[in-house]
Write an enzyme that holds these catalytic residues in place. Structure first.
Site, mmCIF file in Angstrom:
data_model
loop_
_atom_site.group_PDB
_atom_site.id
_atom_site.type_symbol
_atom_site.label_atom_id
_atom_site.label_comp_id
_atom_site.label_asym_id
_atom_site.label_seq_id
_atom_site.Cartn_x
_atom_site.Cartn_y
_atom_site.Cartn_z
ATOM 1 N N CYS A 151 -19.957 -2.138 -5.120
ATOM 2 C CA CYS A 151 -19.978 -2.736 -3.575
ATOM 3 C C CYS A 151 -21.071 -2.478 -3.026
ATOM 4 O O CYS A 151 -21.384 -1.286 -2.771
ATOM 5 C CB CYS A 151 -18.471 -2.495 -3.122
ATOM 6 S SG CYS A 151 -18.345 -3.222 -1.446
ATOM 7 N N CYS A 179 -28.507 0.272 -17.760
ATOM 8 C CA CYS A 179 -27.259 1.055 -17.878
ATOM 9 C C CYS A 179 -26.243 0.363 -18.576
ATOM 10 O O CYS A 179 -26.051 -0.679 -18.558
ATOM 11 C CB CYS A 179 -26.643 1.516 -16.236
ATOM 12 S SG CYS A 179 -25.076 2.198 -16.345
ATOM 13 N N SER A 220 0.604 -1.059 0.042
ATOM 14 C CA SER A 220 0.107 0.135 0.010
ATOM 15 C C SER A 220 0.869 1.684 -0.052
ATOM 16 O O SER A 220 1.595 1.324 0.786
ATOM 17 C CB SER A 220 -0.955 0.114 1.127
ATOM 18 O OG SER A 220 -1.866 -1.100 1.076
ATOM 19 N N ASP A 226 -14.787 -8.545 4.126
ATOM 20 C CA ASP A 226 -13.651 -7.772 4.981
ATOM 21 C C ASP A 226 -14.545 -6.331 5.178
ATOM 22 O O ASP A 226 -13.813 -5.715 6.234
ATOM 23 C CB ASP A 226 -12.588 -7.442 3.855
ATOM 24 C CG ASP A 226 -11.387 -6.734 4.633
ATOM 25 O OD1 ASP A 226 -11.168 -6.890 5.815
ATOM 26 O OD2 ASP A 226 -10.948 -5.557 3.897
#
Length: 426
Positions: free
Chosen positions: A339, A329, A133, A285
């Site tokens: 999400c 769409c 990260s 998560d």
């Protein structure tokens, strides 16, 4: 029925994201969604996953996986806090319980600040993939990713990238997209690209406060769309074959008829579970909450948990609660409503809120889909990447013919050219 008495395989492949130290971390990133788990009632005693739980997890996962690849993803918090000895034990257990004919794959997601040469040598020897990260440019990273004492961390994460590379590991770079990084997409992208690791993932930050309001560090839908479009235009003209961007690669695959491999882009979710340090198993998560605890590896079979009615219902809710407007769409294929954690914008049906980043995804789709289709078609024809980039560059030059500073920018943003792509036009 216990894990010891139930050894059946799961009905389909699934992934476990293992949290050996829970949310414990040596950084205090201001946008982290997982730190709050440490102080909550779910895990009142922060510890490292003990040996019994580790062995039960690995054995149960091996037994439940339909194979032929068993994927271990070690996550956090900062999983390196578990120590090198912990991971040496984990690898030894994987080798002990790996079924004949199966392959084991490990991925460590880390901020990199604890990775010394011993760590890097181990990760290379045991063939770990590494996700590191780092928020692109130093000025963005150090604004959000501070250590426990408030110190900056960019230089340590950047040094870890170079150390990994010296050991022959080219980490995937994970970069969050915040309201700040969205102000200068190309600076962020080029800083990441210049590490020359070959792969970048962008993760949009969308957080809400206790009142349900979107936080100031969250990227807006419009800015997210422009962020992706600006980077896409730079990538397609300069970096085909040099640097992969996950969102672009996944979008291209979907537009070529390949099923989504990322849960956020798939019609349903629920095949990426989480095991916490105490053995508790959760649906996702982003949903490590009491209501989404589906069992424990100390008592339950992972195959049963992955295929349980509760987990299947969790995954199916994404499709069942898709707003009607989404179904027509043009960007549905690469979005599928996003999400579920980010579906909170009120719509015509109060039971089916809209995806917060919808406008950004639609902007990217309308801008990039034609080029993505062309790139995929030319690559299938075995056209070299440098020739593809030359073709796309000429197309871009044609778009700019006759465009003045005050004309609408040909990128489709709706802004005047001088306020958009004028300074980066080909």
């Amino acid at each position: 029925m216990t894990a010891q008495s139930e050894n059946r395989k799961a009905s389909a492949p699934f992934v476990i994201m293992a949290k050996p130290v829970g949310s414990a971390c040596n950084l205090r990133c201001s946008y982290c969604y997982y730190l709050e788990k440490e102080t909550g009632s779910l895990f009142p005693h922060p510890t490292v996953m003990d040996d019994e739980t580790l062995e039960r997890f690995i054995r149960s996962y091996m037994e439940a996986s339909p194979g032929p690849v068993v994927s271990f993803t070690w996550h956090g918090g900062e999983p390196a806090l578990a120590g090198l000895d912990f991971f040496e034990k984990a690898v030894a257990l994987e080798k002990r319980y790996l079924p004949e004919g199966f392959t084991c794959w490990n991925s460590l997601q880390t901020n990199g600040t604890l990775l010394d040469d011993d760590w890097c040598a181990f990760l290379k020897r045991e063939h770990f993939d590494v996700g590191l990260s780092i928020d692109g440019a130093k000025w963005v990273h150090d604004q959000f990713r501070r250590d426990l004492g408030g110190g900056v961390s960019y230089e340590r994460s950047a040094a870890a990238i170079e150390r990994l590379k010296k050991h022959g590991i080219f980490p995937d770079l994970l970069c969050t997209v915040t309201s700040e990084s969205a102000k200068d997409p190309l600076a962020v992208y080029r800083a990441l690209r210049n590490f020359e690791t070959g792969w970048i993932q962008f993760i949009p930050i969308v957080r809400r406060d206790q009142n349900g309001e979107v936080t100031q560090d969250s990227v807006s839908p419009e800015d997210y769309g422009e962020f992706l479009c600006k980077i896409f235009d730079d990538w397609k003209l300069h970096d085909l074959g040099r640097c992969g961007v996950q969102f672009f690669a996944e979008s291209a695959a979907i537009l070529s008829g390949i099923a989504p491999s990322l849960c956020v882009m798939a019609p349903v979710c629920g095949r990426v579970l989480v095991v916490e340090r105490d053995g508790s198993v959760f649906s996702c998560d982003h949903f490590v909450e009491k209501q989404h605890r589906i069992g424990t590896i100390l008592e339950d079979s992972l195959a049963q948990l992955a295929d349980s009615p509760k987990q299947e219902a969790f995954g199916e809710r994404k499709r069942a609660l898709l707003p009607e407007i989404c179904k027509t769409c043009e960007a549905l294929a690469i979005c599928n409503g996003g999400c579920p954690k980010d579906r909170f914008v009120p719509g015509e049906d109060p039971e089916k809120p809209h995806y917060y980043l919808c406008a950004g995804i639609r902007r990217f789709y309308s801008h990039a889909a034609p080029s993505l289709r062309k790139i995929s078609a030319l690559q299938r024809q075995k056209v070299p990447n440098h020739k593809i980039m030359e073709t796309l560059l000429e197309e871009e030059r044609q778009k700019w013919k006759g465009i003045g500073r005050n004309d609408p920018c040909p990128c489709g943003s709706g802004k005047k050219a001088k306020n958009c792509c004028w300074n980066i036009r080909p």
